[in-house]
Each structure stands twice: as C-alpha cells, then as structure tokens.
Design a protein around this motif. Sequence first.
Motif, PDB file in Angstrom:
ATOM      1  N   ALA A 412      46.635  39.424  29.288  1.00 18.57           N
ATOM      2  CA  ALA A 412      47.356  38.397  28.535  1.00 18.57           C
ATOM      3  C   ALA A 412      46.884  36.987  28.895  1.00 18.57           C
ATOM      4  O   ALA A 412      47.297  36.017  28.268  1.00 18.57           O
ATOM      5  N   ALA A 413      46.012  36.881  29.908  1.00 18.45           N
ATOM      6  CA  ALA A 413      45.557  35.569  30.388  1.00 18.45           C
ATOM      7  C   ALA A 413      44.494  34.975  29.475  1.00 18.45           C
ATOM      8  O   ALA A 413      43.899  35.654  28.637  1.00 18.45           O
ATOM      9  N   THR A 414      44.279  33.677  29.650  1.00 20.29           N
ATOM     10  CA  THR A 414      43.231  32.965  28.915  1.00 20.29           C
ATOM     11  C   THR A 414      42.388  32.188  29.909  1.00 20.29           C
ATOM     12  O   THR A 414      42.756  32.050  31.071  1.00 20.29           O
ATOM     13  N   GLY A 415      41.266  31.650  29.457  1.00 19.34           N
ATOM     14  CA  GLY A 415      40.418  30.858  30.342  1.00 19.34           C
ATOM     15  C   GLY A 415      38.982  31.319  30.328  1.00 19.34           C
ATOM     16  O   GLY A 415      38.642  32.380  29.794  1.00 19.34           O
ATOM     17  N   ASP A 416      38.131  30.486  30.949  1.00 22.43           N
ATOM     18  CA  ASP A 416      36.687  30.763  30.942  1.00 22.43           C
ATOM     19  C   ASP A 416      36.348  32.004  31.762  1.00 22.43           C
ATOM     20  O   ASP A 416      35.449  32.759  31.403  1.00 22.43           O
ATOM     21  N   ASN A 417      37.035  32.216  32.870  1.00 22.98           N
ATOM     22  CA  ASN A 417      36.735  33.352  33.755  1.00 22.98           C
ATOM     23  C   ASN A 417      37.690  34.518  33.521  1.00 22.98           C
ATOM     24  O   ASN A 417      38.071  35.225  34.441  1.00 22.98           O
ATOM     25  N   ARG A 418      38.098  34.715  32.279  1.00 24.11           N
ATOM     26  CA  ARG A 418      39.080  35.756  31.972  1.00 24.11           C
ATOM     27  C   ARG A 418      38.577  37.137  32.365  1.00 24.11           C
ATOM     28  O   ARG A 418      39.320  37.950  32.894  1.00 24.11           O
ATOM     29  N   SER A 419      37.307  37.425  32.126  1.00 26.79           N
ATOM     30  CA  SER A 419      36.761  38.748  32.452  1.00 26.79           C
ATOM     31  C   SER A 419      36.787  39.001  33.959  1.00 26.79           C
ATOM     32  O   SER A 419      37.071  40.107  34.411  1.00 26.79           O
ATOM     33  N   THR A 420      36.533  37.943  34.747  1.00 24.02           N
ATOM     34  CA  THR A 420      36.588  38.078  36.209  1.00 24.02           C
ATOM     35  C   THR A 420      38.024  38.296  36.673  1.00 24.02           C
ATOM     36  O   THR A 420      38.286  39.070  37.598  1.00 24.02           O
ATOM     37  N   THR A 421      38.959  37.600  35.996  1.00 24.51           N
ATOM     38  CA  THR A 421      40.380  37.771  36.304  1.00 24.51           C
ATOM     39  C   THR A 421      40.806  39.224  36.080  1.00 24.51           C
ATOM     40  O   THR A 421      41.501  39.819  36.903  1.00 24.51           O
ATOM     41  N   ILE A 422      40.369  39.780  34.971  1.00 22.37           N
ATOM     42  CA  ILE A 422      40.690  41.182  34.658  1.00 22.37           C
ATOM     43  C   ILE A 422      40.031  42.110  35.679  1.00 22.37           C
ATOM     44  O   ILE A 422      40.604  43.124  36.089  1.00 22.37           O
ATOM     45  N   GLN A 423      38.824  41.739  36.122  1.00 24.03           N
ATOM     46  CA  GLN A 423      38.100  42.565  37.088  1.00 24.03           C
ATOM     47  C   GLN A 423      38.849  42.653  38.416  1.00 24.03           C
ATOM     48  O   GLN A 423      38.858  43.706  39.062  1.00 24.03           O
ATOM     49  N   VAL A 424      39.495  41.547  38.823  1.00 27.63           N
ATOM     50  CA  VAL A 424      40.292  41.555  40.057  1.00 27.63           C
ATOM     51  C   VAL A 424      41.452  42.550  39.924  1.00 27.63           C
ATOM     52  O   VAL A 424      41.713  43.351  40.821  1.00 27.63           O
ATOM     53  N   ALA A 425      42.136  42.489  38.768  1.00 22.68           N
ATOM     54  CA  ALA A 425      43.273  43.391  38.537  1.00 22.68           C
ATOM     55  C   ALA A 425      42.818  44.851  38.475  1.00 22.68           C
ATOM     56  O   ALA A 425      43.493  45.744  39.009  1.00 22.68           O
ATOM     57  N   ILE A 426      41.681  45.108  37.843  1.00 23.35           N
ATOM     58  CA  ILE A 426      41.136  46.472  37.748  1.00 23.35           C
ATOM     59  C   ILE A 426      40.752  46.983  39.138  1.00 23.35           C
ATOM     60  O   ILE A 426      40.958  48.159  39.473  1.00 23.35           O
ATOM     61  N   SER A 427      40.199  46.101  39.976  1.00 16.98           N
ATOM     62  CA  SER A 427      39.831  46.485  41.350  1.00 16.98           C
ATOM     63  C   SER A 427      41.057  46.930  42.134  1.00 16.98           C
ATOM     64  O   SER A 427      41.016  47.894  42.899  1.00 16.98           O
ATOM     65  N   HIS A 428      42.162  46.208  41.934  1.00 14.92           N
ATOM     66  CA  HIS A 428      43.429  46.555  42.587  1.00 14.92           C
ATOM     67  C   HIS A 428      43.892  47.942  42.154  1.00 14.92           C
ATOM     68  O   HIS A 428      44.311  48.769  42.975  1.00 14.92           O
ATOM     69  N   LEU A 429      43.786  48.216  40.853  1.00 15.04           N
ATOM     70  CA  LEU A 429      44.182  49.515  40.308  1.00 15.04           C
ATOM     71  C   LEU A 429      43.291  50.636  40.862  1.00 15.04           C
ATOM     72  O   LEU A 429      43.785  51.683  41.294  1.00 15.04           O
ATOM     73  N   LEU A 430      41.983  50.401  40.877  1.00 19.79           N
ATOM     74  CA  LEU A 430      41.039  51.413  41.371  1.00 19.79           C
ATOM     75  C   LEU A 430      41.255  51.699  42.859  1.00 19.79           C
ATOM     76  O   LEU A 430      41.149  52.838  43.306  1.00 19.79           O
ATOM     77  N   PHE A 431      41.558  50.651  43.620  1.00 16.24           N
ATOM     78  CA  PHE A 431      41.814  50.803  45.053  1.00 16.24           C
ATOM     79  C   PHE A 431      42.950  51.798  45.297  1.00 16.24           C
ATOM     80  O   PHE A 431      42.846  52.695  46.144  1.00 16.24           O
ATOM     81  N   ASN A 432      44.041  51.667  44.539  1.00 16.72           N
ATOM     82  CA  ASN A 432      45.186  52.560  44.701  1.00 16.72           C
ATOM     83  C   ASN A 432      44.905  53.959  44.164  1.00 16.72           C
ATOM     84  O   ASN A 432      45.371  54.949  44.749  1.00 16.72           O
ATOM     85  N   ILE A 433      44.165  54.052  43.081  1.00 15.79           N
ATOM     86  CA  ILE A 433      43.821  55.370  42.529  1.00 15.79           C
ATOM     87  C   ILE A 433      42.957  56.146  43.515  1.00 15.79           C
ATOM     88  O   ILE A 433      43.198  57.336  43.779  1.00 15.79           O
TER      89      ILE A 433
END
Length: 571
Positions: A412-433
């Motif tokens: 839901a975020a916006t900004g120039d580094n949006r893809s990197t922002t999503i990558q941080v969240a995905i990394s968190h998810l993968l870590f727990n999985i």
Amino acid sequence: MPPQCNQQQSEFVSTLYISDSTSMEHLARNEVDVWDVVNDELDTTNFSKPWQEKSMKGKILAVVWLFVKLLLVISSLYFFICSLSFLSSSFQLLGGKSAGAVFAQSKILNNPIIGLMIGVLVTVLVQSSSTSTSIIVAMVSAGIVHLRPAIFMIMGANIGTTVTNTIVSLGQSMDRTMFRRAFAGATVHDCFNWLTVSIFLPLEAIGHPLERLSSICTSSISDDDKVSKLDFLKVITKPLTKIIISIDKGTIKDIAKYCTESKHYDNLKCAAAKNSSMMMSCGDKECDYVFGRAGLSDTTTGVILLVLSLLLLCACLTVLVKTLQSLLLGRMAQTLKKHINSDLAHPFAWLTGYLFIVMGTGMTILVQSSSVFTSALTPLVGLGVISIDRMYPLTLGSNIGTTATAVLAALAATGDNRSTTIQVAISHLLFNIFGILVFFPVPAMRRIPIKAAKALGNTTAEYRWFAIVYLLIMFLFFPLLFIGLSFNVVLLYITITLLLLVALTVTVINLLQSHHKDSLPESLKTWEFLPLFLRSLEPYDSLFSRLICCRKKIEDPLPLTKMNQDAVGKV
C-alpha cells in the motif's frame, strides 16, 4: 552400647527408611504432570446440577449469570488490548527518541549482530514490532539504511515483539502451576525466534539467501500493484485510546532520518525533532485527547501512562483469568480442553499442527498484532485450557500473520524505493517461513523450542524472580552489551566466540550426561565440580527471596513432576 539397643536403633532407622520410601513411591505413583492439561483430574466440587434438575428460577439465573460472565470476558479482553496500546504509547514517550537515536547510528548497522540487537532493543523500547518495522522500512525507503542491514534489524524486531506476552505472563505469578504454564507458553515464542536467528543470521551474513529470494519475489511487482492497508483492530480500540493519548511516530522517523550522517543529514531538522514532543501536536486548536490538554512533558506523561497501563493490564488480566476459571469448570473445561488439544482423526492427525498455524495466521491478521494475539492466549495456557504443544503452532502462525500485514502495508506504500520497501517485508515473511520449515515439520526439531520453554517454565515455578531476571537479560542487558561492544569490533567478536564456546560446551556435556554418562570421566558425570553459584540458582534465590514479590509461599508446594522425579528414584 548394649547389643539390644543397637538392634532397636537399627530397626528404628530401617522403619523410618521404609516408611519414607513408601511415601515417596506413593508420590511417584500419583505424580502430577502439570503439562498434561487434557488429563487433569476433574474437580467434582465445582460441578453444578445438571440442566434437567434445575428449577425454572435456577435456569434463568444460570443463563443470566452466563451472559454476565461472557460480557465480563469480552469487556476485560477489550480493555486488556487497550492497555497494551497504552503500554506501547508509554514506552514510545519514554524511549521513542532514544530508539530514533539508536537507528541514527547507521555506521554500526552493517554489522549483522549489531543490526539484530538494535532491532531487539528498539522494539522493546517502543513495545511494537509494527512501529520498529515501519521505521526500518522508512529508513530503507529514504536510502538511509541499505536492504542488507535492514534484514538483520527485522530479525531483531521479530525477537523484541515477544517481550509483551512474557510481561503478561507475570500476571499469573501468584499461582505456581499457572505461572509455570503461562511463562512457558509465552517464552516458546522467544525460544523459536532465538533458535531461528541462530541459524539464519550467520547464513544471511555469509550468503544473503533472504535478500536474494526476496529480490526474486518482488521482481514482478510493479508500482501499480497497490492494495488498501488493513486496519481491523484499531477501528475497535481507537475510539478509546485516541481520547487518552495520541502519539506522533513521525518524530522517531525524523530523528533516524535527519540525525544520520547521510545525504539527508540536517542539523536544524535534527535539533527540531529532538526537541519536539512525541505527542501529536494540536496546533492552535484545543487538543482532543486527555494528556494533550494536561500540558505535561513527555517523560511525566510516559511515567503516568506506564503506571496506569500496567494497573489496567493487571486488573483486566485478573478479571479475565478469574472469569474464565469460573466458566471453564468441570465437564465443560474437560470437553473444551480435549477438543482444542486433540488431533484430527486418522489419517489426518499430522495436519493438526498446520491447521493451528493457519488459524494463528488468520487471527493475527484479524487483530493486526502478534503481541495482542499471543498475549491474549497466554492466560489460557496458564489456566490449562491450551497446552504448550498447541500454543506452539498458534505462535508460529502469529509470526506469519504479523509479517503478512507488513507485506500488505508495504504494497500500500508509495515512493521511489517502493520495491525495496516490499523486499524488506518479504524478507521478514521468508525468515519466519524458513524458521517454521526447520523447527516444525520434523518432530525431533519441533520438541527443541517446546522443551526449552518448559525448562524456563519449570525454573520460574521454583524461582519466581527468574522471570524478571530473564526479561532484563534477554531484552535489555544483551542488546545493550553488544551495542556497547560494537565500538571495539575485536572485543565484540572475542566476546561472541567465548559465549558460543561456553554454550556449545555446556550443551554437549549435558547431552552426554543424559545419554552416554559412562563414556565421560568421573569428574564430568555431574556438574558438582563447579562452585554452587555456577551450577545452581539457589545462592541467588536466598538473595531475591528477601524481596516481597519473590518470596516462596509455604502453602504453595511444588507438584511432583518429571523434573524432580530423579530424587524419588534415588530413595
């Protein structure tokens, strides 16, 4: 002494020994397994009359009383959740700026261990992994912190969020058996997170698998793929919490952004952020929340709110536990326990744990907070409604649920580094999985965090002060120690190496003592060669037991469990 006296003395000693042995054997046969919540004996004194035998007046009173109890449970749970929100706000008022200043130390963040400990410390200071994660994401989006150290901080935030339900477990410290279960139910979350970090922190530092996989996952996401941010729980709790306090989380982000030696560094904005209040500014209008109209400083407001939130939390927890105790009596309790803690029918029994992981994920997404979900379950574990073995998959699900909400927020975020922002969240998810894949499917691996949590529960049942010491060491002392050592990298790595060697040595010797005792030298078959203060908590207990809060109750004896069965076997 005459031979007759010797014979009488011998017979007397033998009688004492046989009598003592018989009583100990009797205790062993009637051993109470505090972890076996399903097979707890029913307290028949609490059974009410069957419904058919009640009069019309009795039936009406029973229905009215049931509704009153259910209303008490719902209202106490609501205020309990609100108290957690107030607790988080108080910590942000007291430590929010310090958290921002810690994040501003971007030079030391590249060290994986320091990044991890900063994530732990900041999450403890603000009492919210969502807040600390959002600050990390904002710093990545602004280019202050690179993706790699951000992943290490996210791992730390995953650990720091478990402090809340561990604090909640202290509410049942007056009952030894409840406290044992509640503390174990809370710390099974800690054990899983620390064990997962011990594996994936070095792997990520060496090969960066989470960074690479998250990059692959986000490569197909475009800037147009946006979703609305979910906000279920706050819709219910905000009407009350917003009347009392309103926190400006942007202050922490501003300190982290403008006080860092980077392209965003701005001395004036940094000074302005440090001097501004953590409470939401009302401008020329009259503030619509209580503490805004009071005109108190952040520190004073934080202390008052901390005391009030803890009092509210304890009151709600007491009412919740007592009401649930009265509801969950007799046959109803036994039926509920069996249904919650039983496996699915054969051949689907192996799917039971995974079903509860999905349930934990869904409930955490619904309430938008893993802390709230696990904190609400902790009293139920203490009461014996939910077993540790069932709490574990629910906890794993909450880890997935809290990262899922972070992914949705990133989308839901916006900004120039949006893809990197999503990558941080995905990394968190993968870590727990990946953590779940290591510590759940294989029964032997699954038992490691559960056994560790039970060991902590057994320790706190015997030494209640240990719970406070555990909280201070794991969530405050260790993070501060490693952050302090970060200014001397050589000393930092020497300390880490020594700690790892000690931990490895103790673990190996304990395993050998349990399974291959005969292969060890005589001196290593027990820990008796060490001074008492290095192998037992008893010397410390004599010190802490002087405190009123930590005194042992004579009328509250330890039940005979498998932990102390060895003493029975020796008689």
